[in-house]
Design a protein around this motif. Structure first.
Motif, mmCIF file in Angstrom:
data_model
loop_
_atom_site.group_PDB
_atom_site.id
_atom_site.type_symbol
_atom_site.label_atom_id
_atom_site.label_comp_id
_atom_site.label_asym_id
_atom_site.label_seq_id
_atom_site.Cartn_x
_atom_site.Cartn_y
_atom_site.Cartn_z
ATOM 1 N N CYS A 513 0.834 -1.206 0.000
ATOM 2 C CA CYS A 513 0.000 0.000 0.000
ATOM 3 C C CYS A 513 0.867 1.253 0.000
ATOM 4 O O CYS A 513 1.724 1.403 0.896
ATOM 5 N N PRO A 514 0.688 2.175 -0.958
ATOM 6 C CA PRO A 514 1.433 3.439 -0.916
ATOM 7 C C PRO A 514 1.160 4.175 0.401
ATOM 8 O O PRO A 514 0.022 4.229 0.866
ATOM 9 N N LYS A 515 2.218 4.742 0.989
ATOM 10 C CA LYS A 515 2.040 5.413 2.281
ATOM 11 C C LYS A 515 1.606 6.867 2.136
ATOM 12 O O LYS A 515 0.863 7.381 2.967
ATOM 13 N N ASN A 516 2.094 7.532 1.059
ATOM 14 C CA ASN A 516 1.885 8.977 0.929
ATOM 15 C C ASN A 516 1.292 9.336 -0.418
ATOM 16 O O ASN A 516 1.488 8.623 -1.407
ATOM 17 N N GLN A 604 10.707 4.762 -6.907
ATOM 18 C CA GLN A 604 11.509 5.946 -7.213
ATOM 19 C C GLN A 604 12.980 5.662 -6.966
ATOM 20 O O GLN A 604 13.337 4.748 -6.221
ATOM 21 N N THR A 605 13.843 6.445 -7.602
ATOM 22 C CA THR A 605 15.289 6.195 -7.511
ATOM 23 C C THR A 605 15.781 6.259 -6.070
ATOM 24 O O THR A 605 16.684 5.507 -5.681
ATOM 25 N N ASN A 606 15.228 7.154 -5.269
ATOM 26 C CA ASN A 606 15.639 7.265 -3.869
ATOM 27 C C ASN A 606 14.796 6.402 -2.940
ATOM 28 O O ASN A 606 14.933 6.475 -1.721
ATOM 29 N N GLY A 607 13.922 5.628 -3.529
ATOM 30 C CA GLY A 607 13.067 4.751 -2.733
ATOM 31 C C GLY A 607 11.712 5.384 -2.465
ATOM 32 O O GLY A 607 11.615 6.552 -2.093
ATOM 33 N N MET A 608 10.665 4.624 -2.691
ATOM 34 C CA MET A 608 9.295 5.075 -2.426
ATOM 35 C C MET A 608 8.709 4.198 -1.327
ATOM 36 O O MET A 608 8.759 2.970 -1.402
ATOM 37 N N GLU A 609 8.179 4.833 -0.293
ATOM 38 C CA GLU A 609 7.693 4.089 0.865
ATOM 39 C C GLU A 609 6.328 3.445 0.609
ATOM 40 O O GLU A 609 5.411 4.096 0.084
ATOM 41 N N PHE A 610 6.239 2.196 0.989
ATOM 42 C CA PHE A 610 4.992 1.448 0.942
ATOM 43 C C PHE A 610 4.800 0.744 2.278
ATOM 44 O O PHE A 610 5.762 0.460 2.998
ATOM 45 N N VAL A 678 8.325 -0.659 3.824
ATOM 46 C CA VAL A 678 9.374 -1.051 2.885
ATOM 47 C C VAL A 678 9.535 0.060 1.852
ATOM 48 O O VAL A 678 8.678 0.944 1.733
ATOM 49 N N LYS A 679 10.626 0.026 1.123
ATOM 50 C CA LYS A 679 10.848 0.981 0.047
ATOM 51 C C LYS A 679 11.052 0.242 -1.271
ATOM 52 O O LYS A 679 11.737 -0.775 -1.313
ATOM 53 N N VAL A 680 10.444 0.780 -2.324
ATOM 54 C CA VAL A 680 10.648 0.252 -3.669
ATOM 55 C C VAL A 680 11.532 1.240 -4.418
ATOM 56 O O VAL A 680 11.199 2.420 -4.546
ATOM 57 N N PHE A 681 12.677 0.735 -4.880
ATOM 58 C CA PHE A 681 13.655 1.565 -5.574
ATOM 59 C C PHE A 681 13.560 1.317 -7.082
ATOM 60 O O PHE A 681 13.240 0.212 -7.524
ATOM 61 N N HIS A 682 13.868 2.372 -7.838
ATOM 62 C CA HIS A 682 13.932 2.223 -9.295
ATOM 63 C C HIS A 682 15.358 2.436 -9.755
ATOM 64 O O HIS A 682 16.008 3.432 -9.428
ATOM 65 N N GLU A 683 15.862 1.470 -10.522
ATOM 66 C CA GLU A 683 17.225 1.495 -11.037
ATOM 67 C C GLU A 683 17.206 2.118 -12.431
ATOM 68 O O GLU A 683 16.593 1.578 -13.358
ATOM 69 N N LEU A 684 17.878 3.268 -12.562
ATOM 70 C CA LEU A 684 17.818 4.002 -13.828
ATOM 71 C C LEU A 684 18.589 3.308 -14.940
ATOM 72 O O LEU A 684 18.150 3.267 -16.086
#
Length: 689
Positions: A513-516, A604-610, A678-684
Motif C-alpha cells: 500500500c502506498p504510504k503517501n 523511485q530512484t531514492n526509494g518510495m515508501e509502501f 518497505v521501500k521500492v527503488f527504481h534502477e535508472l
C-alpha cells in the motif's frame, strides 16, 4: 465477398466426397482419443499464423477445402443446431466480410463471432474442433474467427493444456504504433531484416507520458483482454458451466488495475487518477498513433472534450440515469430484478450482484432497468472523437479490450466505476475483531530477502504478421523492441506463531500500500486501503509453535509468466511431434494475470515508501473445497479465478481491507495481521546479468 463465398462453396461441394477424399472423410467421423498435446498445439499455432491470409499449411488447406460442417452432425453435442444456424447466415451472405475491422462491442460482430464460438463449444472431439476451425477460418471475417477461436480454446475442455500464442504477435497492429508498421513494410519490400525501436505514445509535454509504460505494456494488455475472454460479459451458463463470482471478479480485477495505475502515478510524482464524470469535460485527450490492419487509423480525441450523445449508442442522460439507479440501489441496500423481486445486497454477495449490473453481463438481474454502464461507457468514450459519425471514423481504442488501457481515460472511467463499488463497500458494517482474528495465531515478523528494485529492460517480439506475405517476396526477420518494466526477484520471510495445540491451515494474504500521496502527505488508513495492491494469496499449514514462511515473488497468485512466442511454440510442438515426447506447457496455459515482472510498481530512484501488510486468516474457514496447502489453483486465481470451478476463497476479494476502517487500531491490534514499511527503488541504468 459474395462471389468468393459462392466460389468456395461450389468448390467444397464439388470436392465432397469425391476422388481422394475417402480417407479425409473417415478422419472427420472418427473419434480422436489419440490426438497428442503436441498435435493440438501445432494445430493452434498453424491456425492463427498469418491470420489475415489464407491458410499456409497443406493439411489444414485440405480440410478447409473439403470439410462440410453440416455433413455429419453426430460430431456435435447439439446435433448440429449451432452449425446449421451459422451456415444459414453464411449461405445467405449475412456475415461480416473478410478484411473488415472487428469490434466485440459491435452487436452484429459479436453475434456472428458467438455463433462460431457456439459451434466450437458443441464439438465432441478435437478433430471436430480443428476441422471447423480450418473451414471457418477461410470463410469468416478474420477478427470474428480469431475471437471465437481463442475464447473457445479457453473454455472448451478440448483446449485444456493448449497455450494460445500471444496476440501481440498474431495481431501486431493492435499493439504496435503506425510508424513501426510502416518500417516493417519497408523492410519487407526492400528485403532488409529490421529490428525497430518503438516508443510510447506522446511527448514530454504531456505529463501522462510518464505512465504510458503501464497502460501500453503489451503484457498488461494481454492480461486485460484475456481476463475478458475468461469472464466474457456475454457468457451464459448454457455454454457449459457457471462463472463463479464473475461480478465480484469484474470489480476486483479492474479495481486492482486502477490501484496499480495510481501506484505508478505516485511513483512518477503525479496525483492519483481522478474519476470521469458525464457532466464534466474529459481533460486529457489521446492520440493513439496506431492503425487497424483494415479500417484506417484509430481516431484521436482532443483535450477538454465535453461528453456528447453518441448516435445509435446512448445519450449522456441515459448514462446519468443508469448511474442514478445503481446508486439508489446501493442506498436502499437492494436491487430489483426483472420480475420485480428485491435482492438484498447488504452482504458479502452484494458486490457480485453489483458487478454483474455495472458491467452489465448476462448475469445482470435486470439489464433493462439498470443498463450496461461499463460496456456502454467504453463505446461512449471511444466515439467522442466522432460521436455523430460525421467523419466515418472507425471504433476508438476503448472499443477493444486489447487497446483500451492505452488511453489514460480508461483508468479515469474505471475510477468512476470503482467509486460506485466503494460506495457499496462503505455501506456494509465494519469488520469486528471476531471477523478478523485467527484464534491462537500471530504474525511476529515480516522481512524481505532481496531488493525491492525495478528497472526497464528491452523486450523484442516479432511483427512478421503485420505485413502481407507474397510468394514473389522472400521472408525477412522483422521485429520491434520496446522498454518494459521488470524487477529483481525477492522473497517474503514471514514468521508466524501458532499457539494452538494442533496443525492449522492458514490463508496468507499480502498487500502493498502506498504510504503517501503525491504531496508527501500520509494517507489515512481509510483512504490508503483503497490504493492497496494485492501481491499474493496462498495457503500454508502451520504446525504448533513458530513457522518461518518463505514465499518467492515469482510464485504470486496474481501474476503469470510471459507467454512463449509463436516461433517458440511452433518449435516445441514440432520437436515433440518428431521425437514422440510429451509436450508440457501447463505453466503458460493461462494468460490471465499480470506479468511476473510487473508485480512491483516502479517506485523511485531514492526509494518510495509502501506499507507491506500480511494478514493470516483461518484457511479451514476460508477454503471452498478440500485442498492441500500447496494447491495453487491454476496459478493466478486471486484475480482470474479457476476456469470452470468455484473461486477457492470464501472471503470477499480485498479482505480485510475492503470495508470502511474508521480507526487504524481495528487492523493494527489484531495479532494475525502485521505491517512493516518497505521501500521500492527504481534502477535508472540496469545492466542485464
Amino acid at each position: 465477398m459474395k462471389v468468393l463465398v459462392l466460389c468456395t462453396l461450389v468448390a467444397a461441394a464439388a470436392a465432397w466426397p469425391s476422388f481422394g477424399q475417402e480417407n479425409l472423410l473417415e478422419s472427420f467421423q472418427n473419434d480422436d482419443p489419440g490426438v497428442s498435446q503436441a498435435k493440438k498445439q501445432q494445430d493452434v499455432n498453424h491456425l492463427v499464423d498469418r491470420i489475415y491470409e489464407r491458410i499456409r499449411y497443406p493439411d489444414l488447406q485440405d480440410i478447409a477445402n473439403a470439410f462440410n460442417p453440416e455433413a455429419d452432425t453426430s460430431m456435435y453435442s447439439d446435433d448440429g443446431q449451432a452449425v446449421h444456424h451459422l451456415m444459414n447466415d453464411m449461405n445467405d451472405h449475412m456475415l461480416l466480410e473478410r478484411h473488415h475491422l472487428f469490434s466485440l462491442f459491435n452487436s452484429r460482430h459479436r453475434r456472428e463471432a458467438l455463433m462460431l464460438f457456439d459451434v466450437f463449444m458443441h464439438c465432441k472431439t478435437w478433430t471436430c474442433f480443428v476441422n471447423n476451425a480450418a473451414y471457418f477460418r477461410e470463410h469468416m471475417n478474420e477478427g470474428e474467427f480469431l475471437y471465437a477461436f481463442y475464447t473457445a480454446v479457453v473454455h472448451s475442455d478440448l483446449g485444456t493444456g493448449v497455450v494460445l500464442p500471444p496476440l501481440y504477435e498474431i495481431t501486431p497492429h493492435m499493439f504496435t504504433n503506425s510508424e513501426i508498421i510502416h518500417k516493417a513494410y519497408t523492410a519487407k519490400m526492400t528485403q532488409t531484416p529490421g529490428r525497430f525501436q518503438m516508443k510510447f505514445t506522446g511527448t514530454k509535454k504531456n505529463k501522462e507520458q510518464r505512465v504510458a509504460y503501464f497502460g501500453e505494456d503489451i503484457g498488461m494488455n494481454i492480461h486485460h483482454v484475456t481476463w475478458h475472454m475468461d469472464f466474457p460479459f456475454w457468457w451464459e451458463d448454457s455454454y457449459g458451466y457457471h462463472l463463479d463470482r464473475k461480478g465480484e471478479l469484474f470489480f476486483w480485477v479492474h479495481h486492482q488495475l486502477t490501484a496499480r495505475f495510481d501506484a505508478e502515478r505516485l511513483s512518477n510524482w503525479l496525483d492519483v487518477v481522478d474519476e470521469l464524470h458525464w457532466e464534466r469535460i474529459i481533460r486529457e485527450g489521446f492520440a493513439p498513433h496506431t492503425s487497424y490492419k483494415y479500417g484506417g487509423e484509430f481516431p484521436a480525441r482532443p483535450d477538454n472534450v465535453h461528453f456528447e450523445d453518441v448516435d445509435g449508442v446512448a445519450r449522456v442522460r441515459d448514462m446519468i440515469i443508469s448511474e442514478s439507479r445503481i446508486r439508489d440501489a446501493i442506498a436502499h441496500g437492494y436491487v430489483t430484478d426483472k420480475d420485480g423481486n428485491n435482492i438484498d445486497i447488504l452482504n458479502d454477495h452484494g458486490i457480485d450482484v453489483l458487478g454483474d449490473i455495472i458491467e452489465s453481463s448476462m448475469y445482470s438481474p435486470n439489464a433493462q432497468y439498470y443498463g450496461a454502464l461499463h460496456n456502454t461507457a467504453h463505446i461512449m468514450l471511444g466515439r467522442q472523437g466522432d460521436p455523430h459519425g460525421k467523419f466515418n471514423m472507425p471504433p476508438g481504442v476503448m472499443e477493444h479490450f486489447e487497446t483500451a488501457t492505452r488511453d489514460p481515460s480508461f483508468f479515469r472511467l474505471h475510477k468512476y466505476m470503482d467509486n460506485i463499488f466503494k460506495e457499496h463497500k462503505n455501506s456494509l458494517p465494519i469488520y469486528t475483531r471476531e471477523d478478523l482474528e485467527f484464534t491462537g495465531v500471530a504474525v511476529d515478523d515480516i522481512a524481505i530477502e532481496g531488493e525491492l528494485k525495478t528497472y526497464f529492460e528491452q523486450f523484442e517480439f516479432s511483427i512478421a504478421n503485420a505485413v502481407d506475405k507474397s510468394d514473389a517476396v522472400e521472408e525477412v526477420a522483422i521485429s520491434t523492441l520496446i522498454p518494459r518494466l521488470n524487477h529483481h526477484e525477492f522473497t517474503y520471510k514471514i514468521d508466524v506463531n501458532n499457539n494452538n495445540d494442533e496443525d492449522v491451515l492458514a490463508t496468507m494474504r499480502i498487500y502493498l500500500c502506498p504510504k503517501n500521496d503525491a504531496n508527501g502527505i500520509e494517507f489515512t488508513w481509510d483512504e490508503g486501503r483503497w490504493y492497496c495492491i494485492e501481491m499474493d494469496k496462498f495457503w500454508k499449514k502451520l504446525a504448533p509453535g513458530k513457522t518461518n514462511v518463505m514465499r518467492k515473488s515469482s510464485d504470486s497468485s496474481v501474476t503469470t509468466p510471459d507467454s512463449p512466442s509463436l516461433h517458440t511454440l511452433m518449435e516445441k510442438a514440432d520437436e515433440a511431434l518428431i521425437s514422440g515426447d510429451e509436450l508440457d506447457l501447463h505453466q503458460f496455459e493461462r494468460s490471465c494475470g499480470l506479468p511476473h515482472r510487473m508485480l512491483l510498481p516502479k517506485g523511485q530512484t531514492n526509494g518510495m515508501e509502501f506499507l507491506l501488510l500480511v494478514a493470516v486468516t483461518n484457511g479451514e474457514e476460508d477454503k471452498v473445497i478440500e485442498h492441500s496447502e500447496d494447491n495453487e489453483h491454476g496459478g493466478t486465481h486471486s484475480q482470474c479465478g479457476i476456469r470452470g470451478e468455484k473461486y477457492p476463497d470464501k472471503k470477499p476479494m480485498g479482505y480485510p481491507l475492503d470495508r470502511h476502517i474508521p480507526d487504524k487500531r481495528l487492523i493494527l491490534d489484531i495479532p494475525n495481521i502485521k505491517t512493516t514499511t518497505v521501500k521500492v527503488f527504481h534502477e535508472l541504468h540496469h545492466e542485464d546479468h
